[in-house]
Write a protein that holds these residues in place. Structure first.
Motif, PDB file in Angstrom:
ATOM      1  N   UNK A  93      -0.023  -6.886  -7.618  1.00 22.92           N
ATOM      2  CA  UNK A  93      -0.199  -8.121  -6.864  1.00 22.92           C
ATOM      3  C   UNK A  93       0.953  -8.346  -5.899  1.00 22.92           C
ATOM      4  N   UNK A  94       2.194  -8.208  -6.377  1.00 19.32           N
ATOM      5  CA  UNK A  94       3.339  -8.535  -5.534  1.00 19.32           C
ATOM      6  C   UNK A  94       3.592  -7.461  -4.489  1.00 19.32           C
ATOM      7  N   UNK A  95       3.169  -6.254  -4.766  1.00 22.48           N
ATOM      8  CA  UNK A  95       3.253  -5.200  -3.750  1.00 22.48           C
ATOM      9  C   UNK A  95       2.310  -5.523  -2.586  1.00 22.48           C
ATOM     10  N   UNK A  96       1.102  -5.964  -2.910  1.00 26.82           N
ATOM     11  CA  UNK A  96       0.135  -6.346  -1.879  1.00 26.82           C
ATOM     12  C   UNK A  96       0.602  -7.611  -1.168  1.00 26.82           C
ATOM     13  N   UNK A  97       1.006  -8.613  -1.935  1.00 25.07           N
ATOM     14  CA  UNK A  97       1.419  -9.895  -1.364  1.00 25.07           C
ATOM     15  C   UNK A  97       2.587  -9.731  -0.393  1.00 25.07           C
ATOM     16  N   UNK A  98       3.549  -8.883  -0.741  1.00 23.35           N
ATOM     17  CA  UNK A  98       4.734  -8.714   0.102  1.00 23.35           C
ATOM     18  C   UNK A  98       4.432  -8.002   1.416  1.00 23.35           C
ATOM     19  N   UNK A  99       3.267  -7.362   1.511  1.00 23.63           N
ATOM     20  CA  UNK A  99       2.895  -6.729   2.788  1.00 23.63           C
ATOM     21  C   UNK A  99       2.698  -7.774   3.882  1.00 23.63           C
ATOM     22  N   UNK A 100       2.539  -9.028   3.475  1.00 25.26           N
ATOM     23  CA  UNK A 100       2.447 -10.092   4.461  1.00 25.26           C
ATOM     24  C   UNK A 100       3.706 -10.217   5.309  1.00 25.26           C
ATOM     25  N   UNK A 105      -8.092  -7.600   0.198  1.00 23.19           N
ATOM     26  CA  UNK A 105      -8.457  -6.832   1.389  1.00 23.19           C
ATOM     27  C   UNK A 105      -8.328  -7.618   2.692  1.00 23.19           C
ATOM     28  N   UNK A 106      -8.071  -8.923   2.605  1.00 25.89           N
ATOM     29  CA  UNK A 106      -7.849  -9.693   3.830  1.00 25.89           C
ATOM     30  C   UNK A 106      -6.664  -9.154   4.625  1.00 25.89           C
ATOM     31  N   UNK A 107      -5.680  -8.585   3.921  1.00 21.76           N
ATOM     32  CA  UNK A 107      -4.566  -7.961   4.623  1.00 21.76           C
ATOM     33  C   UNK A 107      -5.021  -6.812   5.495  1.00 21.76           C
ATOM     34  N   UNK A 108      -6.120  -6.148   5.092  1.00 22.18           N
ATOM     35  CA  UNK A 108      -6.639  -5.037   5.879  1.00 22.18           C
ATOM     36  C   UNK A 108      -7.273  -5.506   7.180  1.00 22.18           C
ATOM     37  N   UNK A 109      -7.715  -6.772   7.241  1.00 18.19           N
ATOM     38  CA  UNK A 109      -8.214  -7.310   8.505  1.00 18.19           C
ATOM     39  C   UNK A 109      -7.088  -7.308   9.532  1.00 18.19           C
ATOM     40  N   UNK A 136       1.670   0.419   2.831  1.00 18.26           N
ATOM     41  CA  UNK A 136       1.792  -0.416   1.638  1.00 18.26           C
ATOM     42  C   UNK A 136       0.426  -0.850   1.134  1.00 18.26           C
ATOM     43  N   UNK A 137      -0.405  -1.347   2.029  1.00 19.41           N
ATOM     44  CA  UNK A 137      -1.728  -1.849   1.625  1.00 19.41           C
ATOM     45  C   UNK A 137      -2.658  -0.714   1.220  1.00 19.41           C
ATOM     46  N   UNK A 138      -2.606   0.406   1.936  1.00 16.88           N
ATOM     47  CA  UNK A 138      -3.474   1.529   1.580  1.00 16.88           C
ATOM     48  C   UNK A 138      -3.079   2.143   0.242  1.00 16.88           C
ATOM     49  N   UNK A 139      -1.835   1.963  -0.161  1.00 16.06           N
ATOM     50  CA  UNK A 139      -1.393   2.446  -1.468  1.00 16.06           C
ATOM     51  C   UNK A 139      -1.786   1.487  -2.583  1.00 16.06           C
ATOM     52  N   UNK A 140      -1.552   0.196  -2.375  1.00 22.15           N
ATOM     53  CA  UNK A 140      -1.657  -0.777  -3.462  1.00 22.15           C
ATOM     54  C   UNK A 140      -3.030  -1.428  -3.617  1.00 22.15           C
ATOM     55  N   UNK A 141      -3.747  -1.651  -2.493  1.00 22.12           N
ATOM     56  CA  UNK A 141      -5.047  -2.331  -2.594  1.00 22.12           C
ATOM     57  C   UNK A 141      -6.060  -1.515  -3.402  1.00 22.12           C
ATOM     58  N   UNK A 142      -6.248  -0.204  -3.128  1.00 22.31           N
ATOM     59  CA  UNK A 142      -7.198   0.551  -3.971  1.00 22.31           C
ATOM     60  C   UNK A 142      -6.799   0.557  -5.443  1.00 22.31           C
ATOM     61  N   UNK A 159       7.672   4.021  -0.733  1.00 23.01           N
ATOM     62  CA  UNK A 159       8.268   2.991  -1.591  1.00 23.01           C
ATOM     63  C   UNK A 159       7.207   2.134  -2.289  1.00 23.01           C
ATOM     64  N   UNK A 160       5.971   2.146  -1.766  1.00 24.06           N
ATOM     65  CA  UNK A 160       4.937   1.263  -2.314  1.00 24.06           C
ATOM     66  C   UNK A 160       4.498   1.670  -3.714  1.00 24.06           C
ATOM     67  N   UNK A 161       4.394   2.972  -3.958  1.00 25.40           N
ATOM     68  CA  UNK A 161       4.001   3.417  -5.292  1.00 25.40           C
ATOM     69  C   UNK A 161       5.003   2.983  -6.343  1.00 25.40           C
ATOM     70  N   UNK A 162       6.297   3.130  -6.018  1.00 28.08           N
ATOM     71  CA  UNK A 162       7.347   2.681  -6.933  1.00 28.08           C
ATOM     72  C   UNK A 162       7.287   1.173  -7.117  1.00 28.08           C
ATOM     73  N   UNK A 163       7.129   0.425  -6.011  1.00 28.66           N
ATOM     74  CA  UNK A 163       7.107  -1.042  -6.084  1.00 28.66           C
ATOM     75  C   UNK A 163       5.928  -1.536  -6.904  1.00 28.66           C
ATOM     76  N   UNK A 164       4.767  -0.870  -6.771  1.00 34.86           N
ATOM     77  CA  UNK A 164       3.580  -1.276  -7.529  1.00 34.86           C
ATOM     78  C   UNK A 164       3.799  -1.098  -9.027  1.00 34.86           C
ATOM     79  N   UNK A 165       4.548  -0.060  -9.406  1.00 35.49           N
ATOM     80  CA  UNK A 165       4.840   0.160 -10.816  1.00 35.49           C
ATOM     81  C   UNK A 165       5.961  -0.722 -11.342  1.00 35.49           C
TER      82      UNK A 165
END
Length: 355
Positions: free
Chosen positions: A89-96, A24-28, A128-134, A78-84
């Motif tokens: 983890x890598x979907x969230x990490x790549x949002x950086x 959730x630090x990405x959400x900051x 991306x983060x709102x899709x993958x973090x929850x 694209x985030x839902x596909x990437x998460x699957x």
């Protein structure tokens, strides 16, 4: 007696809180991007404090605010596909990447199109983060603390809002952009060391990796996580190959869950919350509250943070329903009050655009 003690392990929840906090630090940074317009729009109106060589028009101000929402609509596509495909983890990490690129574009901006591009790129990270973090937090959390960890998203994002609200009016344009890079860097470094979701790993037939992930998250031994691993595997087996988007309409329970979820989000967004948060300081500058606009904005930011910090402490005790109903009632009364007491028959939010 000895055998029972060996089989049963209490474990710990500390590492689950750590992993959820890191995600959730990405959400900051997202909150900082969303709230950035509040202190910066007044600076961009003044040629002396603006990095641009032109004064923004009202149309340009509105695009700077709204392009992040357009990007946020694209991000989940694209985030839902990437998460699957690549993992939560890598979907969230790549949002950086879009977060870093966005703040670098903001820091070096010398023209309006560059700010437009940065805002749209921020929106991609938001989606991306709102899709993958929850998704990630829900899968790593055990039942007893899932509500608390799930509420971290709102808590971290309003902390992000508070930073530009509190700092932005007192620093220059470039300094705020550089400050905004710090949470992104901390997020990228810390989340790199977090484990992948055990559910995702089991779904990819990587049981050994899923076991290691769950052992770390639960603070248990190999033997202590076998029962939970079996439960997760059983759930995946039941919903694997036959699942499709059409399943949403195949049962009354799914239909009800979908319209309740969509309805809650729709009512929240239609309240005008994003407009208020994006343009907080300009709104207060025309409402004559008796306080400086920046002070009023900081007060709102602090109230949001306090309320969001209380939620993780009570959500698993009071339940989700009551914590949705009380704020909804307060929000309704507040909107009614605005419409009754403002001189313009339109809400003061819209009044910002027509003055």
């Amino acid at each position: 007696m000895t055998m029972e003690k060996t089989e049963y392990e209490l474990g710990t929840t500390i590492k689950q809180y750590l992993a959820a906090s890191s995600a959730n630090l990405g959400l900051v940074s997202v909150g900082m991007a969303l709230g950035w317009t509040s202190p910066i729009i007044p600076k961009l109106r003044n040629i002396d404090s603006s990095p641009l060589d032109v004064v923004l028009s009202e149309n340009q101000e509105s695009w700077i605010g709204s392009l992040i929402a357009l990007g946020a609509a694209v991000g989940p596509l694209y985030s839902g596909w990437a998460a699957g495909r690549f993992g939560r983890k890598w979907c969230i990490f790549s949002s950086g990447v879009p977060l870093l690129v966005g703040w670098i574009l903001i820091a070096t901006a010398g023209n309006v199109p560059q700010i437009y591009a940065a805002r749209f790129i921020f929106g991609l990270a938001v989606g991306q983060l709102f899709t993958c973090v929850p998704m990630y937090v829900g899968e790593i959390a055990q039942n007893e603390i899932r509500g608390a960890l799930g509420s971290f998203l709102q808590m971290f994002i309003v902390i992000g809002f508070l930073i530009p609200y509190a700092v932005g009016p007192y620093v220059d344009y470039l300094t705020l952009a550089l400050i905004s890079l710090v949470p992104v860097i901390i997020f990228v470094i810390s989340f790199f060391f977090m484990p992948e979701s055990p559910s995702y790993l089991l779904g990819k037939n990587q049981r050994a990796d899923a076991e290691e992930s769950l052992k770390w998250l639960r603070g248990k031994s190999t033997k202590g996580v076998q029962e939970e691993l079996d439960e997760i595997q059983s759930g995946l087996d039941q919903h694997s190959s036959s699942s499709s988007i059409s399943d949403l309409w195949k049962s009354k329970a799914n239909i009800r869950a979908m319209y309740l979820g969509c309805g809650l989000v729709a009512f929240e967004q239609l309240s005008g919350i994003n407009f208020v948060l994006f343009y907080m300081e300009p709104i207060f500058s025309i409402t004559d509250t008796g306080l400086l606009p920046e002070i009023s904005t900081i007060i709102i930011g602090v109230v949001q943070v306090v309320a969001s910090c209380i939620t993780p402490l009570v959500v698993d005790r009071l339940g989700r329903r009551i914590l949705l109903m009380i704020p909804a009632l307060i929000m309704t009364l507040s909107l009614v009050n605005i419409n009754i007491h403002v001189d313009d028959p339109l809400p003061c939010l819209y009044h910002y655009y027509i003055t």
